[in-house]
Design an enzyme around this catalytic site. Structure first.
Site, PDB file in Angstrom:
ATOM      1  N   GLU A  86     -15.452  25.003 -17.530  1.00 37.28           N
ATOM      2  CA  GLU A  86     -15.510  25.115 -18.958  1.00 37.28           C
ATOM      3  C   GLU A  86     -14.500  25.461 -19.198  1.00 37.28           C
ATOM      4  O   GLU A  86     -13.474  26.183 -18.688  1.00 37.28           O
ATOM      5  CB  GLU A  86     -16.915  26.376 -19.098  1.00 37.28           C
ATOM      6  CG  GLU A  86     -18.124  25.971 -18.561  1.00 37.28           C
ATOM      7  CD  GLU A  86     -18.897  27.220 -18.697  1.00 37.28           C
ATOM      8  OE1 GLU A  86     -20.402  26.723 -18.783  1.00 37.28           O
ATOM      9  OE2 GLU A  86     -18.748  28.170 -18.634  1.00 37.28           O
ATOM     10  N   CYS A 112      -8.810  28.540 -24.572  1.00 42.46           N
ATOM     11  CA  CYS A 112      -8.889  29.401 -23.160  1.00 42.46           C
ATOM     12  C   CYS A 112      -8.990  28.352 -22.109  1.00 42.46           C
ATOM     13  O   CYS A 112     -10.170  27.458 -22.005  1.00 42.46           O
ATOM     14  CB  CYS A 112      -9.974  30.307 -23.321  1.00 42.46           C
ATOM     15  SG  CYS A 112     -10.269  31.093 -21.885  1.00 42.46           S
ATOM     16  N   CYS A 119     -13.598  30.304  -8.264  1.00 39.28           N
ATOM     17  CA  CYS A 119     -12.385  31.234  -7.971  1.00 39.28           C
ATOM     18  C   CYS A 119     -12.657  31.987  -6.654  1.00 39.28           C
ATOM     19  O   CYS A 119     -13.887  32.199  -6.245  1.00 39.28           O
ATOM     20  CB  CYS A 119     -12.557  32.441  -9.177  1.00 39.28           C
ATOM     21  SG  CYS A 119     -10.872  33.316  -9.010  1.00 39.28           S
ATOM     22  N   CYS A 123     -13.849  38.966  -7.862  1.00 40.19           N
ATOM     23  CA  CYS A 123     -14.244  40.218  -8.681  1.00 40.19           C
ATOM     24  C   CYS A 123     -15.490  40.519  -9.018  1.00 40.19           C
ATOM     25  O   CYS A 123     -16.262  39.627  -9.309  1.00 40.19           O
ATOM     26  CB  CYS A 123     -13.223  40.251 -10.057  1.00 40.19           C
ATOM     27  SG  CYS A 123     -11.625  39.868  -9.717  1.00 40.19           S
ATOM     28  N   CYS A 126     -17.298  39.809 -12.530  1.00 47.44           N
ATOM     29  CA  CYS A 126     -17.025  38.425 -13.018  1.00 47.44           C
ATOM     30  C   CYS A 126     -17.911  37.190 -12.809  1.00 47.44           C
ATOM     31  O   CYS A 126     -18.248  37.065 -11.521  1.00 47.44           O
ATOM     32  CB  CYS A 126     -15.867  37.872 -12.599  1.00 47.44           C
ATOM     33  SG  CYS A 126     -15.176  36.403 -13.253  1.00 47.44           S
ATOM     34  N   CYS A 343     -14.992  36.552 -22.338  1.00 51.26           N
ATOM     35  CA  CYS A 343     -14.280  36.688 -21.115  1.00 51.26           C
ATOM     36  C   CYS A 343     -15.015  37.025 -20.014  1.00 51.26           C
ATOM     37  O   CYS A 343     -15.825  37.774 -19.804  1.00 51.26           O
ATOM     38  CB  CYS A 343     -13.338  37.986 -21.103  1.00 51.26           C
ATOM     39  SG  CYS A 343     -11.768  37.472 -21.715  1.00 51.26           S
TER      40      CYS A 343
END
Ligand code: SAH
Ligand code: SF4
Length: 360
Positions: A86, A112, A119, A123, A126, A343
């Site tokens: 995305e 963005c 990833c 984290c 996230c 975010c």
């Protein structure tokens, strides 16, 4: 087939004679957003055929667009190998004075951009981290997100756009492709978006921050700090066990002086974890003597997330304290929250894609 957006101008020049054709092709790609070599009518036909056999000028397909009530748009892209990721277009009103002092209000765009599919960093707060890591995006796939979004919104080539590498993935974990993309995006014959309008957000891989500093390409840096002591940061961001707070601060201190002026520390505020004034005081101690901006982000909850969003009063107290001590600090506006475009909320939803496919 190769992705034409993976090639910089010199690499295309090497393939074509006469080499000025390369610039013409770039003009079609980056100023006219043309995805079909056959439409590049000032290029000789035999060259267009040659290009068509080697390259794709459309490598990302827009699978879905969600529009938020605040105008933010979230794009779901599909790659050649059927992966999805995305990107987000954020619109803000920009008020400026013209030379007669009249206020002119225009739209300001920020794109963005994602740097990886998934990833590796993991984290705890996230959503992108939940699916693990699939692969790096190529330089061309990074560049094409910007081209496709500009095209889809009829954003004129000369219109100023900001780029933030804050989508899915850790940009500094895909360093070479990222740098190549930044150079194409900022190239005067490419998208011509100055590196000063591009910001890399990182979870703090200090050796790569150093490498970025050495390149000295003028790009802005945002550090996802989120905690003021290693104990808390270890819990939130396992990467801190490898590159701890001290190593990050050291890297920022060594960052080129011009670019350092624009370093931002992002502070993800989570209820009862890092939201009291003791943290604000320790934060000031930590960044003592470095000229940085602090941007407070309120945790954006998602389905099954382990943490809670702090209330705005707590965040205001925190930011007011920082400001009262002379520190530049703001609370980031959460854009696109109703479509999970804010975010850390990016995560491709498989169900939606299947649903969409059943109608197409
Ligand atoms: N990997 C890079 C850039 C992408 S994440 C990085 O971590 O910096 C962009 C920002 O969103 C980071 O500051 C990240 O910490 C933050 N973020 C992640 N999950 C979030 C959440 N649930 N709510 C608010 N911000 C989040
Ligand atoms: Fe990766 Fe950034 Fe999410 Fe951490 S916050 S898992 S580094 S995308």
């Amino acid at each position: 087939m190769e992705n034409i957006f993976d090639y910089n101008l010199d690499e295309i020049k090497e393939l074509l004679t006469p080499s000025f054709r390369a610039k013409q092709i770039w003009h079609w790609l980056y100023a006219k957003y043309e995805n079909d070599f056959n439409m590049m009518i000032n290029i000789p036909k035999d060259m267009r055929i040659k290009l068509n056999t080697k390259f794709n000028a459309k490598n990302l397909e827009i699978k879905d667009i969600q529009v938020s009530s605040d105008g933010t748009k979230k794009y779901l892209f599909e790659t050649f190998d059927n992966q999805t990721f995305e990107s987000v277009l954020i619109k803000m009103r920009d008020k400026q004075n013209d030379d007669k002092g009249n206020i002119i209000s225009s739209e300001k765009y920020t794109i963005c951009v994602s740097s990886q599919i998934g990833c590796k960093i993991g984290c705890r707060f996230c959503r992108t981290a939940e699916d693990g890591f699939k692969r790096n995006l190529s330089a061309g796939e990074i560049v094409e997100q910007v081209v496709a979004i500009k095209k889809d919104n009829n954003i004129l080539p000369q219109k100023r756009v900001n780029i933030v590498y804050m989508g899915m993935g850790e940009p500094l974990d895909n360093f070479d492709n990222l740098i190549k993309a930044i150079k194409i995006i900022s190239h005067i014959d490419g998208l011509s978006i100055s590196t000063r309008r591009q910001t890399i957000s990182t979870s703090g891989i200090s050796p790569m921050i150093n490498a970025l500093g050495e390149l000295n390409i003028g790009v802005g840096l945002a550090i996802s700090l989120h905690a003021v002591n290693n104990e808390t940061r270890n819990k939130l961001m396992p990467i801190n066990k490898t590159y701890n707070i001290e190593s990050i601060i050291e890297s920022v201190r060594n960052f080129p002086i011009d670019a350092r002026k624009r370093v931002m520390f992002e502070y993800l505020m989570i209820k009862n974890i890092n939201d009291d004034l003791k943290n604000a005081k320790d934060l000031l101690k930590l960044i003592n003597g470095i000229n940085v901006k602090i941007n407070i982000i309120l945790f954006n909850p998602y389905e099954n997330s382990k943490f809670q969003r702090p209330d705005i009063e707590t965040a205001k107290k925190f930011v007011d304290f920082l400001i009262s001590k002379g520190q530049l600090a703001t609370i980031r506006e959460s854009k696109g929250i109703d479509i999970d475009a804010a975010c850390g909320q990016l995560k491709y939803k498989k169900e939606k894609l299947k649903h969409k496919n059943s109608f197409t």
